[in-house]
Design a protein around this motif. Structure first.
Motif, PDB file in Angstrom:
ATOM      1  N   SER A  85       0.830  -1.211   0.000  1.00 46.65           N
ATOM      2  CA  SER A  85       0.000   0.000   0.000  1.00 46.65           C
ATOM      3  C   SER A  85       0.863   1.259   0.000  1.00 46.65           C
ATOM      4  O   SER A  85       0.596   2.221  -0.730  1.00 46.65           O
ATOM      5  CB  SER A  85      -0.919  -0.004   1.226  1.00 46.65           C
ATOM      6  OG  SER A  85      -1.743  -1.137   1.232  1.00 46.65           O
ATOM      7  N   VAL A  86       1.906   1.260   0.836  1.00 49.31           N
ATOM      8  CA  VAL A  86       2.805   2.412   0.916  1.00 49.31           C
ATOM      9  C   VAL A  86       3.454   2.699  -0.431  1.00 49.31           C
ATOM     10  O   VAL A  86       3.484   3.841  -0.905  1.00 49.31           O
ATOM     11  CB  VAL A  86       3.888   2.180   1.992  1.00 49.31           C
ATOM     12  CG1 VAL A  86       5.007   3.212   1.870  1.00 49.31           C
ATOM     13  CG2 VAL A  86       3.270   2.241   3.381  1.00 49.31           C
ATOM     14  N   LEU A 104       0.713  13.386   2.945  1.00 48.51           N
ATOM     15  CA  LEU A 104       0.576  11.957   2.709  1.00 48.51           C
ATOM     16  C   LEU A 104       1.548  11.179   3.592  1.00 48.51           C
ATOM     17  O   LEU A 104       1.239  10.081   4.062  1.00 48.51           O
ATOM     18  CB  LEU A 104       0.823  11.624   1.240  1.00 48.51           C
ATOM     19  CG  LEU A 104       0.668  10.146   0.851  1.00 48.51           C
ATOM     20  CD1 LEU A 104      -0.713   9.623   1.227  1.00 48.51           C
ATOM     21  CD2 LEU A 104       0.915   9.949  -0.635  1.00 48.51           C
ATOM     22  N   GLY A 105       2.731  11.740   3.832  1.00 48.30           N
ATOM     23  CA  GLY A 105       3.691  11.106   4.724  1.00 48.30           C
ATOM     24  C   GLY A 105       3.112  10.903   6.113  1.00 48.30           C
ATOM     25  O   GLY A 105       3.353   9.881   6.759  1.00 48.30           O
ATOM     26  N   GLY A 110       0.556   6.632   9.930  1.00 46.37           N
ATOM     27  CA  GLY A 110      -0.549   5.894  10.530  1.00 46.37           C
ATOM     28  C   GLY A 110      -0.677   4.496   9.960  1.00 46.37           C
ATOM     29  O   GLY A 110      -0.954   3.533  10.692  1.00 46.37           O
ATOM     30  N   ILE A 111      -0.453   4.354   8.637  1.00 46.56           N
ATOM     31  CA  ILE A 111      -0.542   3.039   8.011  1.00 46.56           C
ATOM     32  C   ILE A 111       0.512   2.104   8.586  1.00 46.56           C
ATOM     33  O   ILE A 111       0.273   0.903   8.757  1.00 46.56           O
ATOM     34  CB  ILE A 111      -0.380   3.171   6.475  1.00 46.56           C
ATOM     35  CG1 ILE A 111      -1.597   3.895   5.890  1.00 46.56           C
ATOM     36  CG2 ILE A 111      -0.222   1.808   5.819  1.00 46.56           C
ATOM     37  CD1 ILE A 111      -1.480   4.170   4.400  1.00 46.56           C
ATOM     38  N   ASP A 213       8.138   2.310  15.807  1.00 44.54           N
ATOM     39  CA  ASP A 213       9.300   3.195  15.707  1.00 44.54           C
ATOM     40  C   ASP A 213       9.422   3.787  14.310  1.00 44.54           C
ATOM     41  O   ASP A 213       9.726   4.970  14.152  1.00 44.54           O
ATOM     42  CB  ASP A 213      10.573   2.423  16.054  1.00 44.54           C
ATOM     43  CG  ASP A 213      11.808   3.312  16.040  1.00 44.54           C
ATOM     44  OD1 ASP A 213      11.884   4.235  16.872  1.00 44.54           O
ATOM     45  OD2 ASP A 213      12.682   3.104  15.171  1.00 44.54           O
ATOM     46  N   ALA A 214       9.166   2.971  13.271  1.00 42.06           N
ATOM     47  CA  ALA A 214       9.222   3.474  11.899  1.00 42.06           C
ATOM     48  C   ALA A 214       8.148   4.529  11.679  1.00 42.06           C
ATOM     49  O   ALA A 214       8.387   5.553  11.017  1.00 42.06           O
ATOM     50  CB  ALA A 214       9.043   2.326  10.910  1.00 42.06           C
ATOM     51  N   ALA A 215       6.960   4.308  12.231  1.00 42.21           N
ATOM     52  CA  ALA A 215       5.883   5.286  12.106  1.00 42.21           C
ATOM     53  C   ALA A 215       6.280   6.614  12.743  1.00 42.21           C
ATOM     54  O   ALA A 215       6.005   7.691  12.203  1.00 42.21           O
ATOM     55  CB  ALA A 215       4.614   4.744  12.760  1.00 42.21           C
TER      56      ALA A 215
END
Length: 236
Positions: A85-86, A104-105, A110-111, A213-215
């Motif tokens: 999706s990303v 969008l970032g 959130g995704i 952490d990535a989010a």
């Protein structure tokens, strides 16, 4: 060399990265625009290929996770779907304005949390009924996932500074997944030795933590880009 530019490919690429992120470029507008367009098209092709690979292996990993009731494989399979999706969103948004890409970032941040929430739900079921997954399918499926994610990470690494938080989200996902896949392979070996459900459960929760952490990193980068787009780059 680019005809008439008087600069190496690396120099042109570096200048275009600066221009693409809103900084200054020493290249002429025509050369910078043409080179940036080529860069965008190359990046679009890469993220589409990465998205297709992620969708394909999601099906494989989800099926195995359901068959052997593995928390870590379930978490990683949902992560493959999220990665697809990303990358598809990145392919769509590459030509958007810096401000729109930054917004969008924030959505992508959130995704990135979705696999973690899904994993917590699955982990609860494992706590209630701690049955160990079959170790051989666990390790072999993790090995296949590692091969896919390493391929994606190598394809994305030269673009990780392009498009700011967007491509950073894709690169961080692929990078984190390679670490998760090594842990899944190890969990298979430990499960074979201990006949315990805990290694699979702990790895699944670790994957959830890495996505959180990535989010956080993507959200922070997107906020900085949005601020720069609205008020201009700040000096240190």
């Amino acid at each position: 060399m680019i005809a008439g530019a008087g600069a190496s490919v690396e120099t042109v690429e570096g200048e275009c990265q600066s221009a693409f992120r809103g900084g200054r470029s020493n290249l002429s507008p025509a050369v910078a625009s043409a080179a940036a367009q080529v860069m965008i098209e190359n990046l679009r092709k890469v993220v589409i290929i990465v998205a297709i690979l992620n969708v394909a292996y999601f099906g494989v990993e989800f099926a195995v996770a359901a068959a052997i009731r593995s928390v870590s494989l379930f978490a990683d399979s949902i992560d493959f779907l999220e990665d697809a999706s990303v990358n598809l969103l990145i392919a769509i948004a590459l030509t958007w304005s810096a401000s729109s890409r930054a917004r969008l970032g924030m959505v992508l941040a959130g995704i990135l949390l979705a696999p973690g929430l899904a994993t917590l739900w699955t982990a609860w079921g494992k706590f209630v009924a701690p049955m160990p997954p079959a170790p051989l399918p666990l390790s072999l499926t993790g090995l296949g996932a590692l091969a896919i994610n390493l391929s994606c990470a190598f394809m994305l690494v030269r673009f990780q500074a392009h498009s700011g938080s967007l491509t950073r989200a894709a690169f961080l996902s692929a990078r984190n997944d390679t670490v998760a896949n090594v842990a899944i392979i190890a969990a298979g070996f430990v499960t074979a030795y201990t006949h315990s459900a805990w290694p699979d459960l702990f790895v699944g929760l670790g994957i959830a933590a890495m996505n959180v952490d990535a989010a956080r990193e993507v959200w922070r980068a997107a906020r900085e880009e949005h601020r720069a787009a609205d008020f201009g780059p700040t000096s240190n």
